[in-house]
Design a protein around this motif. Structure first.
Motif, PDB file in Angstrom:
ATOM      1  N   MET A  12       4.359   4.216  -6.872  1.00 30.53           N
ATOM      2  CA  MET A  12       3.621   3.963  -8.100  1.00 30.53           C
ATOM      3  C   MET A  12       2.856   5.196  -8.565  1.00 30.53           C
ATOM      4  N   SER A  13       2.345   6.001  -7.642  1.00 36.76           N
ATOM      5  CA  SER A  13       1.626   7.211  -8.050  1.00 36.76           C
ATOM      6  C   SER A  13       2.549   8.159  -8.817  1.00 36.76           C
ATOM      7  N   LYS A  49       0.833  -1.205   0.000  1.00 32.75           N
ATOM      8  CA  LYS A  49       0.000   0.000   0.000  1.00 32.75           C
ATOM      9  C   LYS A  49       0.864   1.250   0.000  1.00 32.75           C
ATOM     10  N   VAL A  50       1.909   1.265   0.818  1.00 28.26           N
ATOM     11  CA  VAL A  50       2.802   2.418   0.876  1.00 28.26           C
ATOM     12  C   VAL A  50       3.501   2.620  -0.464  1.00 28.26           C
ATOM     13  N   PHE A  51       3.934   1.536  -1.086  1.00 30.15           N
ATOM     14  CA  PHE A  51       4.585   1.644  -2.391  1.00 30.15           C
ATOM     15  C   PHE A  51       3.604   2.141  -3.456  1.00 30.15           C
ATOM     16  N   GLU A  52       2.356   1.700  -3.385  1.00 31.61           N
ATOM     17  CA  GLU A  52       1.353   2.158  -4.344  1.00 31.61           C
ATOM     18  C   GLU A  52       1.170   3.668  -4.257  1.00 31.61           C
ATOM     19  N   VAL A  53       1.075   4.182  -3.033  1.00 30.73           N
ATOM     20  CA  VAL A  53       0.832   5.612  -2.846  1.00 30.73           C
ATOM     21  C   VAL A  53       2.095   6.428  -3.108  1.00 30.73           C
ATOM     22  N   LYS A 102      10.505   5.721  -0.646  1.00 36.16           N
ATOM     23  CA  LYS A 102      11.111   7.004  -0.992  1.00 36.16           C
ATOM     24  C   LYS A 102      12.473   6.809  -1.660  1.00 36.16           C
ATOM     25  N   ALA A 103      13.185   5.743  -1.293  1.00 37.08           N
ATOM     26  CA  ALA A 103      14.428   5.414  -1.996  1.00 37.08           C
ATOM     27  C   ALA A 103      14.125   5.064  -3.452  1.00 37.08           C
ATOM     28  N   ALA A 104      13.018   4.367  -3.669  1.00 37.29           N
ATOM     29  CA  ALA A 104      12.610   4.034  -5.036  1.00 37.29           C
ATOM     30  C   ALA A 104      12.276   5.292  -5.833  1.00 37.29           C
ATOM     31  N   VAL A 105      11.655   6.267  -5.183  1.00 35.95           N
ATOM     32  CA  VAL A 105      11.360   7.544  -5.846  1.00 35.95           C
ATOM     33  C   VAL A 105      12.653   8.226  -6.279  1.00 35.95           C
ATOM     34  N   ILE A 106      13.649   8.206  -5.410  1.00 35.64           N
ATOM     35  CA  ILE A 106      14.941   8.816  -5.750  1.00 35.64           C
ATOM     36  C   ILE A 106      15.583   8.070  -6.918  1.00 35.64           C
ATOM     37  N   GLY A 107      15.503   6.744  -6.908  1.00 40.85           N
ATOM     38  CA  GLY A 107      16.053   5.974  -8.016  1.00 40.85           C
ATOM     39  C   GLY A 107      15.371   6.285  -9.327  1.00 40.85           C
ATOM     40  N   MET A 108      14.047   6.392  -9.314  1.00 43.15           N
ATOM     41  CA  MET A 108      13.306   6.732 -10.522  1.00 43.15           C
ATOM     42  C   MET A 108      13.671   8.125 -11.015  1.00 43.15           C
TER      43      MET A 108
END
Length: 247
Positions: free
Chosen positions: A115-116, A108-112, A158-164
């Motif tokens: 993924m958003s 759920k956290v990753f979706e919001v 949030k680490a994934a957001v930085i990677g993207m």
């Protein structure tokens, strides 16, 4: 000043916190802003005075089809999209060791949180490519750089957001589109105001300035990042941490 006069921005999570502050900043600087949030009533209450300058869209930001529909609606209404700022986010269940984290909550956290950002950027980039200009800002977190114990889902998302951000910054660097992230430490919001003083002290003690950041500071930095002036920085994570960040 009207630094954003003639520009069209999308701000997600615009009904509260950092998203609310950024949306007000852009509107004050002359932008037309599409406000995306699950809390549509909150959007109407906060931004009713702006009338034709805003487009409020109540949305489940984790629904890719709805996100694409919203982007299409913005183009149909305002004619283009120059700026995307992704502010929506949740912490999920915290104060848990990694082996205690439920898969459902982590997803759920990753979706919001992650993924958003993927859905919205995927939806707006074609429009930006067509006009050979765009500014995308993903709100990450210092937790995405350093990792907060007891916050696996939030820190990892949030680490994934930085990677993207790093990937997208490289992919569109020659098309006039910049993609950056902002990594705040603790920002003074109503949520923080409601916390016990001892909890706030614990968090701010990690910050060399020994205080929370303000919403105004967050909005000012975000506005610079998505401005025309910020033309040679992409794939970068800007810190807003009062000295806490170490890399």
């Amino acid at each position: 000043m009207n630094e954003f006069s003639g520009q069209v921005a999308i701000v997600t999570g615009a009904a509260s916190g950092i998203g609310l502050a950024i949306a007000h900043k852009l509107l004050a600087e002359g932008a037309r802003v599409a406000l995306l949030d699950f809390n549509e009533k909150g959007l109407e209450e906060e931004f009713s005075k702006y009338e034709a300058q805003v487009l409020s869209i109540g949305i489940d930001i984790t629904n890719e089809a709805k996100v694409q529909e919203a982007a299409d609606q913005v183009v149909a209404h305002f004619g283009k999209i120059d700026i995307l700022i992704n502010c929506v986010g949740i912490t999920g269940i915290t104060n848990l060791k990694s082996h205690e984290v439920s898969t459902e909550n982590l997803q759920k956290v990753f979706e919001v949180n992650f993924m958003s950002c993927f859905y919205t950027s995927k939806a707006v980039i074609p429009s930006m490519l067509a006009q050979k200009y765009g500014r995308i800002l993903h709100i990450a977190s210092i937790a995405g750089k350093e990792g907060n114990a007891g916050m696996l889902a939030y820190s990892a998302s949030k680490a994934a957001v930085i990677g993207m951000t790093k990937v997208q910054g490289k992919e569109y660097a020659e098309q006039g589109i910049t993609v950056n992230a902002l990594a705040p430490a603790v920002i003074q919001t109503p949520l923080v105001d409601a916390m016990p003083e001892v909890q706030v002290k614990y968090m701010t003690d990690k910050i060399p300035m020994k205080r929370c950041g303000t919403l105004e500071e967050a909005a000012n930095l975000a506005a610079y990042i998505v401005s025309v002036k910020n033309s040679f920085t992409t794939g970068f994570t800007f810190d807003l941490s009062g000295g806490r960040a170490t890399y």
